[in-house]
Design a protein around this motif. Sequence first.
Motif, PDB file in Angstrom:
ATOM      1  N   ARG A 125     -13.457 -13.143  10.388  1.00  0.00           N
ATOM      2  CA  ARG A 125     -12.669 -12.300  11.545  1.00  0.00           C
ATOM      3  C   ARG A 125     -11.413 -11.915  11.141  1.00  0.00           C
ATOM      4  O   ARG A 125     -10.714 -10.939  11.323  1.00  0.00           O
ATOM      5  N   ILE A 126     -10.859 -13.131  10.484  1.00  0.00           N
ATOM      6  CA  ILE A 126      -9.419 -12.808   9.918  1.00  0.00           C
ATOM      7  C   ILE A 126      -9.394 -11.659   8.922  1.00  0.00           C
ATOM      8  O   ILE A 126      -8.648 -10.764   8.919  1.00  0.00           O
ATOM      9  N   LEU A 127     -10.478 -11.756   7.879  1.00  0.00           N
ATOM     10  CA  LEU A 127     -10.281 -10.769   6.844  1.00  0.00           C
ATOM     11  C   LEU A 127     -10.502  -9.291   7.569  1.00  0.00           C
ATOM     12  O   LEU A 127     -10.019  -8.476   7.007  1.00  0.00           O
ATOM     13  N   ALA A 128     -11.335  -9.309   8.456  1.00  0.00           N
ATOM     14  CA  ALA A 128     -11.640  -8.093   8.986  1.00  0.00           C
ATOM     15  C   ALA A 128     -10.602  -7.239   9.697  1.00  0.00           C
ATOM     16  O   ALA A 128     -10.190  -6.000   9.894  1.00  0.00           O
ATOM     17  N   ALA A 129      -9.472  -8.267  10.142  1.00  0.00           N
ATOM     18  CA  ALA A 129      -8.285  -7.757  11.016  1.00  0.00           C
ATOM     19  C   ALA A 129      -7.159  -7.247   9.860  1.00  0.00           C
ATOM     20  O   ALA A 129      -6.101  -7.092  10.367  1.00  0.00           O
ATOM     21  N   VAL A 130      -7.305  -7.765   8.709  1.00  0.00           N
ATOM     22  CA  VAL A 130      -6.520  -7.435   7.689  1.00  0.00           C
ATOM     23  C   VAL A 130      -6.076  -6.053   7.375  1.00  0.00           C
ATOM     24  O   VAL A 130      -7.072  -5.362   7.177  1.00  0.00           O
ATOM     25  N   PRO A 131      -4.830  -5.187   7.506  1.00  0.00           N
ATOM     26  CA  PRO A 131      -4.752  -4.006   7.075  1.00  0.00           C
ATOM     27  C   PRO A 131      -4.910  -3.549   5.818  1.00  0.00           C
ATOM     28  O   PRO A 131      -4.939  -4.276   4.944  1.00  0.00           O
ATOM     29  N   SER A 132      -5.485  -2.236   5.371  1.00  0.00           N
ATOM     30  CA  SER A 132      -5.859  -2.090   4.258  1.00  0.00           C
ATOM     31  C   SER A 132      -4.517  -1.862   3.307  1.00  0.00           C
ATOM     32  O   SER A 132      -3.502  -1.667   3.803  1.00  0.00           O
ATOM     33  N   PRO A 133      -4.696  -2.357   2.038  1.00  0.00           N
ATOM     34  CA  PRO A 133      -3.360  -2.480   1.305  1.00  0.00           C
ATOM     35  C   PRO A 133      -2.486  -1.003   1.097  1.00  0.00           C
ATOM     36  O   PRO A 133      -3.181  -0.091   0.847  1.00  0.00           O
ATOM     37  N   ALA A 134      -1.369  -1.089   1.174  1.00  0.00           N
ATOM     38  CA  ALA A 134      -0.624  -0.056   0.696  1.00  0.00           C
ATOM     39  C   ALA A 134      -0.183  -0.390  -0.742  1.00  0.00           C
ATOM     40  O   ALA A 134      -0.322  -1.605  -1.304  1.00  0.00           O
ATOM     41  N   ARG A 135       0.120   0.638  -1.480  1.00  0.00           N
ATOM     42  CA  ARG A 135       0.302   0.447  -3.204  1.00  0.00           C
ATOM     43  C   ARG A 135       1.858   0.899  -3.274  1.00  0.00           C
ATOM     44  O   ARG A 135       2.417   1.608  -2.487  1.00  0.00           O
ATOM     45  N   GLU A 136       2.235   0.178  -4.283  1.00  0.00           N
ATOM     46  CA  GLU A 136       3.565   0.527  -4.958  1.00  0.00           C
ATOM     47  C   GLU A 136       3.432   0.474  -6.552  1.00  0.00           C
ATOM     48  O   GLU A 136       2.436  -0.325  -7.237  1.00  0.00           O
ATOM     49  N   GLY A 187       0.762   1.106 -24.010  1.00  0.00           N
ATOM     50  CA  GLY A 187       1.864   1.759 -23.861  1.00  0.00           C
ATOM     51  C   GLY A 187       2.284   1.944 -22.310  1.00  0.00           C
ATOM     52  O   GLY A 187       3.078   2.763 -22.149  1.00  0.00           O
ATOM     53  N   ARG A 188       1.711   1.078 -21.366  1.00  0.00           N
ATOM     54  CA  ARG A 188       1.933   1.214 -20.019  1.00  0.00           C
ATOM     55  C   ARG A 188       3.382   0.581 -20.013  1.00  0.00           C
ATOM     56  O   ARG A 188       3.740  -0.502 -20.406  1.00  0.00           O
ATOM     57  N   ALA A 189       4.063   1.008 -18.946  1.00  0.00           N
ATOM     58  CA  ALA A 189       5.487   0.298 -18.664  1.00  0.00           C
ATOM     59  C   ALA A 189       5.501  -0.026 -17.202  1.00  0.00           C
ATOM     60  O   ALA A 189       6.349  -0.711 -16.651  1.00  0.00           O
ATOM     61  N   GLN A 190       4.608   0.587 -16.464  1.00  0.00           N
ATOM     62  CA  GLN A 190       4.408   0.364 -14.969  1.00  0.00           C
ATOM     63  C   GLN A 190       3.127  -0.104 -14.745  1.00  0.00           C
ATOM     64  O   GLN A 190       2.121   0.214 -15.239  1.00  0.00           O
ATOM     65  N   ALA A 191       2.946  -0.678 -13.415  1.00  0.00           N
ATOM     66  CA  ALA A 191       1.697  -1.144 -12.998  1.00  0.00           C
ATOM     67  C   ALA A 191       1.517  -0.665 -11.400  1.00  0.00           C
ATOM     68  O   ALA A 191       2.634  -0.858 -10.641  1.00  0.00           O
TER      69      ALA A 191
END
Length: 403
Positions: A12-23, A171-175
């Motif tokens: 029930r807790i996991l179902a209430a967690v908002p979907s992730p925002a990305r950055e 060669g990546r600088a960001q994630a």
Amino acid sequence: MACLELQEALARILAAVPSPAREEVALSEAAGRVAAERWAAPLDLPPFDNSAMDGYAVRAVDVAAACREAPARLRLCGRIGAGQSPPPEVLSGACARLFTGSPMPPGADAVVMQEDTRVAPEEPGLVLVLEPVKRRENVRRRGGDIERGATVVEAGERLSEGHISLLAAMGRAQAVVGRRPVAGLLATGSELREPAQPLAPGQIYESNRPGLAALVRGAGAVPRILPLVADTPEATRSALAEALGQCDAVVSTGGVSVGELDFVKDALADLGGTVEFWRVAIKPGRPFVFGRWREKLLFGLPGNPVSAVVTFLLLVRPALLRWQGAIEVALPAYPGLLAEPLANPGVHPHFLRVRVDTAGQVYSAGLQASHALSSLAAANGLVEVPPRTTLPRSSPVTVMRWE
Ligand code: AMP
Ligand code: MG
């Protein structure tokens, strides 16, 4: 309100967690963050055939019969430093000096390590090879580590230091990662004091927020320690309103039992939030509250320090990880063998503090009462013992651990 089973409460807790925002964050800051997208390798790794040794690039057939008594004699045709390009071609009967990471020259198909060669001072253009090598020996093949297009990181995976090195090598600088929720930490209780304050009779130092802050950080989220809250309805309501206003989630401790000074549930309701459930069938930590206020979540942990930690690990940590998009949210579990019996005479599953040694032998960490900090400090894991059960010595158990 019925007492929920642990798995039902977690679902029930996991179902209430908002979907992730990305950055997007700098790769060097990305350890412990959750990948928001699948990453495929944009190039082969290594990107070109190169030497695994300091030595000489040769054609393996030229040294097939080499031995210490009858070395192969090869003409030195060049010297290839790491990063040097294009390397000279190695013709039959010749060799090229190279170093770990030097690109393999065309024509050569193996590397003889320096220790298996000799160069006479009077004849610096001649290399004596004392041992044979097989084709491809001491050569790190292009794509031998990772082939272009292969999945390097799955979306929802937590980035380790190893992932970071691997992405940097590509060669990546960001994630691109899931945003970290801010978890406000509230401690309720009129008996609680801050560290520098003198203790009057009946008062104790507040000990939940610092420990929980460390666990919040371990779950990749951002802790925010908020002021102490006295046991009055007004103080609880205003502290909760402030905390819910400035944080994504609020983790409170204390004030959730059935005593007349337990105000957290009422305060949430007064603010227009909803108590989704109260009480989970576990020990320690039964009077756990889960509530919602708009898109924010409230985790009301019991005040006893051990109950607070155990309920955090079982019910809050998974939520904070899922908030960032993590797929795996359960505590890492390892097999162990009991070095002594563990007993649970109670009617709920008991999560006992244990100490597991490097051989996988599992010991009780000490006094198992829910106020006992000595055993919490000594513990490096939890073992679930089912209701009315004694697990005898040598029983195989699953030890849950955390960071
Ligand atoms: P409560 O859940 O408020 O009934 O508290 C249960 C027990 O935990 C009581 O002995 C409290 O004094 C103690 N306690 C509650 N909150 C804290 C805290 N933040 N730090 C240390 N002890 C606490
Ligand atoms: Mg209290």
